[in-house]
Design a protein around this motif. Structure first.
Motif, short mmCIF file in Angstrom:
data_model
loop_
_atom_site.label_atom_id
_atom_site.label_comp_id
_atom_site.label_asym_id
_atom_site.label_seq_id
_atom_site.Cartn_x
_atom_site.Cartn_y
_atom_site.Cartn_z
N THR A 19 31.64 21.58 30.32
CA THR A 19 30.96 22.85 30.59
C THR A 19 32.16 24.02 29.56
OG1 THR A 19 32.07 23.15 32.59
CG2 THR A 19 29.73 22.42 32.35
N TYR A 20 31.63 25.19 29.69
CA TYR A 20 32.36 26.31 29.25
C TYR A 20 32.23 27.47 29.92
CZ TYR A 20 28.66 28.12 26.51
OH TYR A 20 27.46 28.65 25.99
N ASP A 21 33.13 28.38 29.89
CA ASP A 21 32.98 29.62 30.32
C ASP A 21 33.99 30.64 29.61
OD1 ASP A 21 32.71 32.16 31.90
OD2 ASP A 21 33.12 31.21 33.80
N VAL A 22 33.54 31.94 28.91
CA VAL A 22 34.37 32.66 28.18
C VAL A 22 33.91 34.20 28.45
CG1 VAL A 22 34.74 31.34 26.33
CG2 VAL A 22 32.86 32.73 26.34
N GLY A 23 35.02 35.33 28.60
CA GLY A 23 34.53 36.47 29.18
C GLY A 23 35.81 37.22 29.18
N LYS A 70 30.11 34.73 29.22
CA LYS A 70 28.82 33.66 29.21
C LYS A 70 29.38 32.29 29.48
CE LYS A 70 26.30 31.57 25.16
NZ LYS A 70 24.92 31.34 26.00
N ARG A 71 28.29 31.70 30.07
CA ARG A 71 28.78 30.10 30.54
C ARG A 71 27.59 29.19 30.26
NH1 ARG A 71 27.37 32.17 35.58
NH2 ARG A 71 29.62 32.81 36.04
N GLY A 72 28.15 27.98 29.99
CA GLY A 72 26.94 27.12 29.61
C GLY A 72 27.67 25.91 29.60
N LEU A 110 50.77 39.84 53.00
CA LEU A 110 50.69 38.67 53.94
C LEU A 110 49.88 39.04 54.79
CD1 LEU A 110 54.44 37.50 54.30
CD2 LEU A 110 52.56 36.72 52.48
N ASN A 111 49.02 40.01 54.98
CA ASN A 111 48.08 40.36 56.04
C ASN A 111 46.56 40.27 55.58
OD1 ASN A 111 50.07 41.55 57.80
ND2 ASN A 111 50.21 43.35 56.40
N PRO A 112 45.67 40.09 56.57
CA PRO A 112 44.14 40.06 56.09
C PRO A 112 43.78 41.04 55.19
CG PRO A 112 44.77 39.81 58.65
CD PRO A 112 45.85 40.37 57.94
N ALA A 113 42.69 40.53 54.41
CA ALA A 113 41.98 41.36 53.47
C ALA A 113 40.50 41.21 53.68
CB ALA A 113 42.47 41.26 52.10
N VAL A 114 39.85 42.27 53.26
CA VAL A 114 38.20 42.22 53.07
C VAL A 114 37.70 42.48 51.91
CG1 VAL A 114 37.81 42.92 55.68
CG2 VAL A 114 38.06 44.87 53.66
N SER A 115 36.55 41.82 51.49
CA SER A 115 36.42 41.82 49.79
C SER A 115 34.89 41.83 49.92
CB SER A 115 37.03 40.69 49.15
OG SER A 115 36.62 39.54 49.45
N GLY A 116 34.29 42.30 48.78
CA GLY A 116 32.91 42.11 48.56
C GLY A 116 32.69 42.16 47.13
N GLY A 117 31.54 41.71 46.59
CA GLY A 117 31.01 41.94 45.29
C GLY A 117 29.53 41.76 45.10
N ALA A 118 29.10 41.63 43.64
CA ALA A 118 27.79 41.47 43.30
C ALA A 118 27.72 40.74 41.87
CB ALA A 118 27.09 42.53 43.27
N ASP A 119 26.80 39.84 41.52
CA ASP A 119 26.79 39.33 40.42
C ASP A 119 25.43 39.44 39.90
OD1 ASP A 119 29.57 38.09 40.07
OD2 ASP A 119 28.99 37.46 42.04
N TYR A 120 25.20 39.32 38.35
CA TYR A 120 23.80 39.11 37.85
C TYR A 120 24.15 38.09 36.71
CZ TYR A 120 20.46 39.67 34.25
OH TYR A 120 19.31 39.24 33.42
N THR A 121 23.03 37.18 36.89
CA THR A 121 23.15 35.97 35.78
C THR A 121 22.09 36.05 35.12
OG1 THR A 121 24.73 34.85 37.15
CG2 THR A 121 23.62 33.59 35.31
N HIS A 122 21.87 35.96 33.68
CA HIS A 122 20.58 35.67 32.90
C HIS A 122 20.81 34.32 32.47
CE1 HIS A 122 18.15 36.03 29.19
NE2 HIS A 122 17.47 36.21 30.01
#
Length: 255
Positions: free
Chosen positions: A120-124, A111-113, A65-77
């Motif tokens: 639309t769809y998204d599977v992974g 993969k999404r499309g 129930l306390n604050p949290a920090v987050s971060g990330g990176a994404d690559y899409t073809h």
């Protein structure tokens, strides 16, 4: 555990090419310009950071129930719709359970499309990694997921091929996520979600959760405020109910 359906939100950047035209001799180029403006780069890399008042996943707090920090990176073809990404967040539930890590590290790909303009769809697959977590049943979890969307509505199902977040004998657990993201006015988006977590061979741990919130992209940052609740009593060592009703404020930036 990053929510790939609603909040689980993978960013894509659009590069707009515009040609300044003048004179009647360039009339044909002027007509062609709108098509060029819709061009999308084949390869897109984006990054994200966020600060949240309470990291809730499937209605249950991962940060006591306390604050949290987050971060990330994404690559899409973009030509194929294939994507991969990674995301990390601070957590406290592993240590609350007698383990020894303050980090959740998610690795995912899929993969999404679209079948048509609105359908639309998204599977992974998504791997939740808790380095050196030290729990009696390893907390590391892998899920396969599939999502269908129609306009602002979506339905998603996630299926664990391992034990679920350290619960013994819980392989083949499933989570059903149904919701929608609806445009309001002036760029405000209403987020509605209801979920059902089924924990295999552990009916007492199965539960429902709900979320109702609003998101607004202010350009510099995106701000989201949501009311969340799960109908299970999940207690931290200090007696806090990690699934109780609460408001969650998140400030994030994608670049």
């Amino acid at each position: 555990m990053k929510n790939l359906s609603k909040n689980m939100t993978l960013a894509a950047a659009l590069t707009l090419a515009m040609t300044a035209l003048c004179g009647s001799a360039m009339a044909e180029d002027a007509v062609a310009a709108p098509a060029a403006a819709e061009a999308v780069p084949d390869n897109v890399v984006s990054y994200n950071v966020a600060l949240t008042s309470d990291y809730r996943y499937r209605g249950v707090s991962q940060s006591r129930l306390n604050p949290a920090v987050s971060g990330g990176a994404d690559y899409t073809h973009n030509p194929t719709g294939l994507y991969v990404g990674t995301w990390l967040s601070s957590i406290k539930w592993i240590k609350d359970g007698g383990g020894d890590t303050n980090v959740e590290w998610d690795i995912y790909g899929g993969k999404r499309g679209e079948f048509s303009k609105d359908f639309t769809y998204d599977v992974g697959g998504l791997y939740y990694f808790y380095p050196s977590n030290g729990l009696s049943t390893n907390a590391n979890t892998f899920e396969l997921y599939g999502q269908l969307g129609y306009g602002p509505l979506y339905i998603k199902y996630s299926h664990s091929t391992t034990n679920l977040f350290g619960v013994p004998d819980s392989k083949n657990s499933g989570y059903l996520d149904v919701g929608g993201n609806f445009d309001l006015i002036d760029g405000y988006i209403m987020n509605v979600h209801i979920g059902r977590q089924k924990v295999e061979h552990n009916d007492a741990l199965s539960y429902n959760d709900v979320k109702f919130g609003v998101t607004k992209d202010f350009g510099v940052v995106t701000v989201a405020l949501a009311a969340v609740k799960a109908n299970i009593t999940s207690l931290a060592p200090n007696g806090k109910n990690l699934a109780k009703s609460g408001l969650v404020l998140t400030v994030s930036k994608t670049f």
